[in-house]
Write a protein that holds these residues in place. Structure first.
Motif, PDB file in Angstrom:
ATOM      1  N   ASN A   1       0.345   8.489  -7.138  1.00 48.59           N
ATOM      2  CA  ASN A   1      -0.172   9.480  -6.205  1.00 48.59           C
ATOM      3  C   ASN A   1      -1.481  10.118  -6.646  1.00 48.59           C
ATOM      4  O   ASN A   1      -1.952  11.070  -6.032  1.00 48.59           O
TER       5      ASN A   1
ATOM      6  N   HIS B   1      -4.023   8.211  -6.527  1.00 44.25           N
ATOM      7  CA  HIS B   1      -4.897   7.391  -5.694  1.00 44.25           C
ATOM      8  C   HIS B   1      -5.813   6.481  -6.497  1.00 44.25           C
ATOM      9  O   HIS B   1      -6.919   6.179  -6.090  1.00 44.25           O
TER      10      HIS B   1
ATOM     11  N   SER C   1       1.027   4.009  -2.998  1.00 44.61           N
ATOM     12  CA  SER C   1       0.769   5.414  -2.719  1.00 44.61           C
ATOM     13  C   SER C   1       1.882   6.297  -3.262  1.00 44.61           C
ATOM     14  O   SER C   1       1.627   7.400  -3.754  1.00 44.61           O
TER      15      SER C   1
ATOM     16  N   GLU D   1       0.829  -1.207   0.000  1.00 48.26           N
ATOM     17  CA  GLU D   1       0.000   0.000   0.000  1.00 48.26           C
ATOM     18  C   GLU D   1       0.863   1.256   0.000  1.00 48.26           C
ATOM     19  O   GLU D   1       0.560   2.233  -0.694  1.00 48.26           O
ATOM     20  N   GLN D   2       1.952   1.245   0.777  1.00 52.91           N
ATOM     21  CA  GLN D   2       2.847   2.405   0.809  1.00 52.91           C
ATOM     22  C   GLN D   2       3.527   2.611  -0.533  1.00 52.91           C
ATOM     23  O   GLN D   2       3.670   3.746  -1.002  1.00 52.91           O
TER      24      GLN D   2
END
Length: 231
Positions: free
Chosen positions: A186, A188, A182, A178-179
């Motif tokens: 960016n 999303h 992200s 998930e990191q």
């Protein structure tokens, strides 16, 4: 100066609409309808982004994407109406930075173009440098998005560059999927775990091709991945 978009689309009516929407948002647009004319147009225009249809006369979009990526790290957004290609494009294994499905909203396409360009431009020479390590064989050139291992080119896609750059900034830190998603996406968007796994697999393959004895991207079971230079 306006960003330049190379619009590759063989449906004239669709291309005209898309060109109008992009120009309305201050993009300079050159339209090419035939796959055989794309590379010459790319060399002449030196675009900031390529909006590339999958199904084209003469040369298909997948082939063109690979050809462009072999020459440049310019952002590429693939456009497809073929549902059977979605899994491949989800993994972006061909070197594209994003994909859009037909039928689409021209406003969405413009928004995607802006998002991809923001990500690409964020990786500028003004971005944070990698931690100093005189013994590191890894060099990442943010101006060109090129990566080198002991002086040998890694031929990274833009997404692979961002992924490697993110992990290499903080060696030994464990990043969850998930990191990582992200950091490299960016805007999303919704992507699944196998997208990151696919990029990691390709990164490992490219690193192994230039140095088969080192494993610098390590899996941490149940958590994620970390970048660790050899001692």
């Amino acid at each position: 100066m306006n960003n330049k978009v190379l619009l590759v689309e063989d449906e004239e009516s669709l291309a005209e609409v898309m060109q109008a929407f992009l120009q309305r948002d201050s993009f300079d647009v050159e339209w090419v309808a035939d796959g055989g004319a794309v590379l010459a147009a790319f060399e002449r225009l030196a675009p900031d982004l390529v909006l590339l249809d999958l199904m084209l006369p003469s040369v298909d979009g997948l082939t063109l994407c690979r050809e462009i990526r072999a020459r440049s790290q310019v952002p590429i957004i693939m456009v497809t109406a073929r549902i059977d290609e979605i899994d491949r494009l989800l993994g972006l294994e061909i070197g594209a930075d994003d994909y859009i499905c037909k039928p689409y909203s021209p406003r969405e396409v413009v928004a995607r173009c802006k998002a991809v360009l923001r990500r690409y431009q964020a990786m500028s020479p003004l971005a944070q440098a990698l931690p100093d390590n005189a013994n590191s064989p890894l060099t990442l050139d943010q101006a060109t998005l090129d990566g080198y291992w002991s002086g040998q080119a890694l031929a990274l896609t833009a997404v692979e560059f961002r992924l490697l750059y993110t992990m290499a900034q903080e060696p030994r830190r464990i990043f969850s999927r998930e990191q990582l998603m992200s950091n490299i996406y960016n805007d999303h968007r919704v992507v699944n775990d196998r997208t990151i796994d696919s990029h990691i697999t390709k990164l490992r393959r490219k690193l192994a091709a230039v140095d088969s004895e080192q494993e610098v991207i390590r899996s941490v079971y149940g958590v994620g991945y970390k970048f660790e230079l050899p001692l």
